[in-house]
Motif scaffolding. Structure first.
Motif, PDB file in Angstrom:
ATOM      1  N   UNK A 142       0.960  -1.095   0.072  1.00 40.92           N
ATOM      2  CA  UNK A 142       0.021   0.074  -0.032  1.00 40.92           C
ATOM      3  C   UNK A 142       0.897   1.066   0.011  1.00 40.92           C
ATOM      4  N   UNK A 143       0.454   2.053  -0.641  1.00 37.84           N
ATOM      5  CA  UNK A 143       1.374   3.404  -1.057  1.00 37.84           C
ATOM      6  C   UNK A 143       0.701   4.579  -0.273  1.00 37.84           C
ATOM      7  N   UNK A 144       1.512   5.456   0.331  1.00 37.81           N
ATOM      8  CA  UNK A 144       1.075   6.719   0.691  1.00 37.81           C
ATOM      9  C   UNK A 144       1.950   7.778   0.508  1.00 37.81           C
ATOM     10  N   UNK A 145       1.207   8.713  -0.679  1.00 42.43           N
ATOM     11  CA  UNK A 145       1.915   9.876  -1.066  1.00 42.43           C
ATOM     12  C   UNK A 145       1.622  11.088  -0.286  1.00 42.43           C
ATOM     13  N   UNK A 146       2.474  11.783   0.290  1.00 40.13           N
ATOM     14  CA  UNK A 146       2.173  12.807   1.003  1.00 40.13           C
ATOM     15  C   UNK A 146       3.012  14.199   0.532  1.00 40.13           C
ATOM     16  N   UNK A 147       2.748  15.387   0.974  1.00 40.99           N
ATOM     17  CA  UNK A 147       3.272  16.789   0.940  1.00 40.99           C
ATOM     18  C   UNK A 147       4.327  16.605   2.028  1.00 40.99           C
ATOM     19  N   UNK A 148       5.402  16.823   1.378  1.00 37.33           N
ATOM     20  CA  UNK A 148       6.518  16.514   2.457  1.00 37.33           C
ATOM     21  C   UNK A 148       6.676  17.365   3.565  1.00 37.33           C
ATOM     22  N   UNK A 154      -1.338  13.875  -0.361  1.00 38.63           N
ATOM     23  CA  UNK A 154      -1.078  14.651  -1.469  1.00 38.63           C
ATOM     24  C   UNK A 154      -1.620  14.101  -2.703  1.00 38.63           C
ATOM     25  N   UNK A 155      -2.641  14.785  -3.176  1.00 34.40           N
ATOM     26  CA  UNK A 155      -3.324  14.508  -4.698  1.00 34.40           C
ATOM     27  C   UNK A 155      -2.491  15.404  -5.568  1.00 34.40           C
ATOM     28  N   UNK A 156      -1.144  14.811  -6.039  1.00 30.12           N
ATOM     29  CA  UNK A 156      -0.514  15.676  -6.632  1.00 30.12           C
ATOM     30  C   UNK A 156      -0.072  14.637  -8.072  1.00 30.12           C
ATOM     31  N   UNK A 157       0.745  13.856  -7.817  1.00 34.65           N
ATOM     32  CA  UNK A 157       1.046  12.813  -8.784  1.00 34.65           C
ATOM     33  C   UNK A 157       0.032  11.461  -8.651  1.00 34.65           C
ATOM     34  N   UNK A 158      -0.407  11.045 -10.036  1.00 36.42           N
ATOM     35  CA  UNK A 158      -1.313  10.042  -9.713  1.00 36.42           C
ATOM     36  C   UNK A 158      -0.736   8.721 -10.261  1.00 36.42           C
ATOM     37  N   UNK A 159       0.528   8.737 -10.837  1.00 35.10           N
ATOM     38  CA  UNK A 159       1.338   7.292 -11.293  1.00 35.10           C
ATOM     39  C   UNK A 159       2.465   7.302 -10.386  1.00 35.10           C
ATOM     40  N   UNK A 160       2.600   6.126  -9.777  1.00 38.49           N
ATOM     41  CA  UNK A 160       3.757   5.965  -8.854  1.00 38.49           C
ATOM     42  C   UNK A 160       4.410   4.387  -9.332  1.00 38.49           C
ATOM     43  N   UNK A 201       1.747   2.014 -10.610  1.00 39.99           N
ATOM     44  CA  UNK A 201       0.408   2.143  -9.551  1.00 39.99           C
ATOM     45  C   UNK A 201      -0.393   3.334  -9.510  1.00 39.99           C
ATOM     46  N   UNK A 202      -1.689   3.315  -9.678  1.00 41.38           N
ATOM     47  CA  UNK A 202      -2.624   4.345  -9.765  1.00 41.38           C
ATOM     48  C   UNK A 202      -2.742   4.870  -8.508  1.00 41.38           C
ATOM     49  N   UNK A 203      -2.310   6.163  -8.137  1.00 39.49           N
ATOM     50  CA  UNK A 203      -2.549   6.869  -7.040  1.00 39.49           C
ATOM     51  C   UNK A 203      -3.919   7.727  -6.892  1.00 39.49           C
ATOM     52  N   UNK A 204      -4.841   7.642  -6.101  1.00 38.58           N
ATOM     53  CA  UNK A 204      -5.836   8.566  -6.019  1.00 38.58           C
ATOM     54  C   UNK A 204      -5.941   9.082  -4.714  1.00 38.58           C
ATOM     55  N   UNK A 205      -5.870  10.514  -4.603  1.00 38.03           N
ATOM     56  CA  UNK A 205      -5.730  11.124  -3.422  1.00 38.03           C
ATOM     57  C   UNK A 205      -4.572  10.744  -2.413  1.00 38.03           C
ATOM     58  N   UNK A 206      -3.484  10.367  -3.180  1.00 37.97           N
ATOM     59  CA  UNK A 206      -2.469  10.114  -2.358  1.00 37.97           C
ATOM     60  C   UNK A 206      -2.441   8.609  -1.999  1.00 37.97           C
ATOM     61  N   UNK A 207      -3.298   7.827  -2.463  1.00 38.35           N
ATOM     62  CA  UNK A 207      -3.230   6.477  -1.916  1.00 38.35           C
ATOM     63  C   UNK A 207      -3.186   5.550  -3.098  1.00 38.35           C
ATOM     64  N   UNK A 258      -1.462  12.762 -26.200  1.00 37.85           N
ATOM     65  CA  UNK A 258      -2.612  12.362 -25.584  1.00 37.85           C
ATOM     66  C   UNK A 258      -2.030  12.135 -24.196  1.00 37.85           C
ATOM     67  N   UNK A 259      -2.778  13.252 -23.155  1.00 36.06           N
ATOM     68  CA  UNK A 259      -2.161  13.156 -21.873  1.00 36.06           C
ATOM     69  C   UNK A 259      -3.467  12.714 -20.800  1.00 36.06           C
ATOM     70  N   UNK A 260      -2.831  12.224 -19.864  1.00 39.47           N
ATOM     71  CA  UNK A 260      -3.581  11.890 -18.617  1.00 39.47           C
ATOM     72  C   UNK A 260      -4.723  11.081 -19.007  1.00 39.47           C
ATOM     73  N   UNK A 261      -4.414   9.783 -19.655  1.00 35.38           N
ATOM     74  CA  UNK A 261      -5.110   8.910 -20.016  1.00 35.38           C
ATOM     75  C   UNK A 261      -5.111   7.819 -18.927  1.00 35.38           C
ATOM     76  N   UNK A 262      -6.292   7.308 -18.233  1.00 36.04           N
ATOM     77  CA  UNK A 262      -6.552   6.471 -17.421  1.00 36.04           C
ATOM     78  C   UNK A 262      -7.194   5.226 -17.880  1.00 36.04           C
TER      79      UNK A 262
END
Length: 810
Positions: free
Chosen positions: A58-64, A70-76, A93-99, A524-528
């Motif tokens: 499980x990945x947790x992306x945060x504002x350092x 941190x809902x910033x990058x969506x690709x990990x 890995x797809x990140x949604x709202x940092x998770x 073609x950007x930001x395709x999910x």
């Protein structure tokens, strides 16, 4: 004595707090310059696995700067790195709202063998900054079919500094390969100023080792004794004399010794120290008379930063050899704080890292319905997360429940140790989880000792990381597909051309159009989309004529460079885990070879070759000494049973229409196929089952894939360069963790259940009342303990770790 000191401290603190308030006001204006720094932590179900098992994460992306999700990058990018520093598996890995979450199947088809691997994770945006923002964690993989463990490997890449002393003598005693490092508190030793000197001792593999010794002057007089108190670390007091040379001597019980010289003594300068008095942290600035005479009443400035943000700053004339003040812990967030002393010329002299420990302010409880269970019995867990006054606390968690005989996570990295400590300092921290286990009464004392050694002038947040202007790497919100269109001859850019894209995934299609710019570029950007998809691109010029030559960019960024060296493999702990798992297989009659189920299945299915588009229904590779054919249609009809082939059409005998034809992954017409000479064919594949749905409606009548030999001189194929068909990978499709349900499934229908991970849940979100409930079933293993680890983070950025244990026994 303490009363007098504290009274004067409070008077000094008034002056500092006035300055701190001014600094806070100016800091508000400066925060707009703070870059969007990301940090990521990856929680895994365990840290030790056998070949053939799955690793769940499980990945947790945060504002350092705040540790808030941190809902910033969506690709990990999550990668598994082998002991020889090669990437053997990679998930986007797809990140949604940092998770986000995912998994790796640790099959030997990846080339996995026993040893230490590295799990690392990063976003594309992180690559604009220091590579220390990349998350990495050591994963041990064991082979219980292997009789002997891997030989321990020494870490020869340890960082060194000219300002500290490191030595490893080749003498014949038992400590000949030990190393000792000496760290004066604040940075330097100053003549006639009482100072703390911390030390750290390690063996040849880089692991901590307990030591004892003494400090000698140049005449070999004993000045003081010292002894390590935790993981090879300790400290001693020293008041150095001018022009004296001191040596630390380590002694062992066999009479061996190891010497290391202390740093040279500075004639003038400052010492910055920290100590706890009645639960309050006191910061002291010390100097000698020589410095005071040189800089009479000159002001010194103290700054306090946490994660790069200045929370406190104050200037004070130094009229005596010692000046103390209270550390303003209320204004500083929890975690590592950096205190720096500057002279009147704004030159930094001393630096001290401290850990600001603050009451959590919340009550969290993970309760079991029982303390002891039977094999295969249902376990029910209830979670409550509330403030001290009973208000629910929004938070996100992941949970792992593992058989204690199959793993041992005591002291391993966790979300608290990473976000609050190890991600802010350099160097490998041994057992980082120890310092955030509240059951360890001396954890804060030992954490301070760790910061005196690992944090000695190696703090990551000394300044804001500087990104390139403009940033070289973009924030990724999805999958990006880009390239250019050029003329067939001369390859000049084709501007104002229409590029149409069809992306087919699981029977659904994504239709997108773009117009090339003046240099022929399209994006073609930001395709999910998840998993493998068939991408078809077509280009048309301004007059609507199909024309042009595609030049595609790489769909995914290349991995960052790897530089991984295992520290130790084949440790005593690993051997114990290996023995426990082996005994479990023997005791419950599960053949050891069953661990390699995936390998066995792969071997049985050799006749089913894997195509770029999945498993082909039929594959034919021509034999150079085999039959010869006068044209390609004869070859196809011979190689693929059930095909009706002519120069007008090719179809499967149970289909009503012609099959889709791809030549070297390019959608082609019959007119293109007739130019292919049979001798130029490297391979022919057919897909005529449900798998043909990957091609969308165009694959409704099946597909024939023809591949041409590389460098063929007789290849006269005329390709449709304006059209490209290619398989592209989207976000990784995470598997669902499976555990038997013994209430709905017959116990006799389930194979022998000796799972090492009993339960994994990457998404536990308490409800509006701050509660959550979950359940699972034990394995059939008896007489064992189960360790439960809950990790997560609140909406305010507070990382949380909770551990529970229960017993399985009839």
């Amino acid at each position: 004595m303490h009363r007098i000191v504290l009274s004067s401290l409070f008077l000094i603190l008034i002056q500092y707090r006035i300055s701190a308030q001014n600094t806070a006001n100016s800091q508000t204006e400066d925060t707009s310059a703070i870059p969007d720094i990301e940090k990521v932590y990856v929680h895994t179900d365990r840290s030790c696995y056998t070949i053939g098992e799955s690793l769940w994460y499980k990945a947790y992306l945060v504002y350092a700067y705040t540790n808030v999700l941190f809902d910033h990058s969506n690709a990990l990018y999550v990668e598994l790195v082998s002991p020889d520093s090669k990437i053997i598996a990679r998930n986007i890995t797809r990140l949604e709202n940092g998770l986000g979450h995912g998994d790796f199947k640790l099959a030997d088809s990846l080339g996995i063998s026993a040893g230490q691997y590295q799990l690392r994770a990063y976003t594309n945006w992180m690559r604009n900054f220091d590579d220390r923002f990349i998350f990495n964690k050591t994963i041990e993989i064991i082979d219980i079919t292997q009789k002997e463990d891997v030989t321990p490997v020494a870490n020869n890449n340890a960082a060194t500094s000219n300002s500290k002393t490191t030595i490893s003598n080749n003498i014949t005693s038992g400590i000949k390969h030990h190393s000792i490092q000496l760290f004066p508190e604040g940075g330097s030793l100053v003549a006639d100023v009482s100072s703390v000197v911390a030390f750290k001792a390690t063996d040849s593999t880089g692991l901590p080792v307990a030591v004892k010794g003494r400090v000698l002057d140049a005449q070999k007089n004993e000045i003081t004794l010292f002894k390590s108190v935790h993981d090879g670390m300790g400290k001693f007091m020293l008041t150095p004399k001018k022009d004296e040379q001191y040596t630390a001597e380590i002694l062992d019980d066999q009479g061996g010794s190891l010497e290391a010289k202390l740093p040279p003594i500075q004639h003038q300068g400052y010492v910055l120290s920290s100590r706890m008095v009645k639960g309050k942290r006191i910061i002291t600035i010390k100097t000698n008379e020589s410095t005071l005479q040189r800089d009479s009443n000159a002001p010194v400035t103290i700054t306090c930063k946490a994660k790069g943000v200045t929370y406190f700053e104050g200037a004070q004339p130094l009229a005596q050899t010692s000046l103390s003040f209270l550390f303003p812990e209320e204004e500083i967030p929890e975690g590592i704080a950096q205190i720096t002393l500057y002279d009147q010329h704004a030159r930094p002299h001393c630096e001290r890292l401290v850990y600001n420990n603050k009451p959590e302010g919340i009550d969290i409880a993970l309760n079991l319905d029982k303390s002891q269970y039977s094999p295969k019995e249902k376990v029910t867990l209830s979670l409550k997360v509330k403030t001290k006054d009973g208000q629910p606390v929004p938070a996100r968690f992941s949970l792992a429940s593992v058989d204690a005989n199959g793993t041992n996570n005591d002291g391993n990295m966790n979300i608290c140790s990473y976000f609050l400590m190890t991600s802010d300092i350099k160097g490998e921290v041994y057992n980082p989880g120890y310092y955030f286990n509240n059951s360890n009464p001396k954890r804060l004392e030992h954490l301070d000792l760790l910061l005196l050694t690992h944090g000695w002038r190696n703090f990551l947040w000394k300044q804001f990381p500087v990104s390139k202007k403009p940033p070289a790497y973009k924030v990724e919100k999805g999958i990006n597909i880009s390239g250019s269109v050029r003329t067939l001859f001369g390859e000049k850019p084709m501007g104002n051309s229409t590029v149409s894209m069809v992306l087919m995934n699981k029977g659904k299609s994504i239709l997108l159009d773009d117009v090339t710019d003046s240099i022929g570029r399209f994006e073609f950007n930001d395709i999910v989309f998840n998993g493998s998809s068939v991408m078809m691109l077509n280009s048309q010029n301004e007059k609507g004529k199909k024309w042009g030559l595609f030049r595609l960019d790489s769909v995914h960024n290349s991995p960052t460079k790897t530089n991984y060296t295992p520290i130790l493999s084949g440790s005593l702990k690993t051997k114990t885990i290996k023995e426990n798992i082996y005994k479990k297989h023997i005791n419950y009659g599960v053949p050891i070879d069953n661990i390699l189920d995936e390998v066995v299945l792969t071997t049985k299915k050799k006749q089913q070759e894997r195509s770029k588009y999945g498993f082909a229904d039929r594959t034919y590779i021509p034999n150079e000494k085999g039959l010869s054919f006068s044209n390609i249609f004869q070859l196809i009809q011979f190689s693929i049973p059930g095909i009706i082939a002519s120069d007008n059409s090719i179809r499967f005998n149970r289909s009503n229409g012609p099959a889709l034809i791809l030549i070297d992954d390019v959608v082609s017409e019959m007119g293109d196929l007739q130019f292919v000479h049979p001798d130029d064919v490297a391979k022919i594949e057919s897909i005529n089952s449900a798998r043909a749905a990957i091609f969308g409606s165009r694959g409704g009548n099946g597909a024939i894939l023809v591949y041409i030999k590389e460098g063929s001189t007789n290849n006269r194929l005329k390709k449709n360069f304006h059209s490209i068909t290619k398989l592209v990978q989207g976000f990784y499709e995470a598997r669902t963790f499976y555990a038997p349900n013994y209430e709905t499934e017959s116990k006799t229908d389930i194979d022998t259940d000796i799972r090492n991970t009993l339960y994994w849940n990457p998404y536990i979100h308490p409800d509006e009342n701050g509660t959550a409930e979950l359940s699972y079933f034990n394995s059939e293993v008896n007489n064992t303990n189960v360790n439960i680890t809950l990790e997560g983070i609140t909406n305010t950025g507070l990382p949380i770790v909770v551990k529970e244990t229960y017993r399985i026994e009839d």
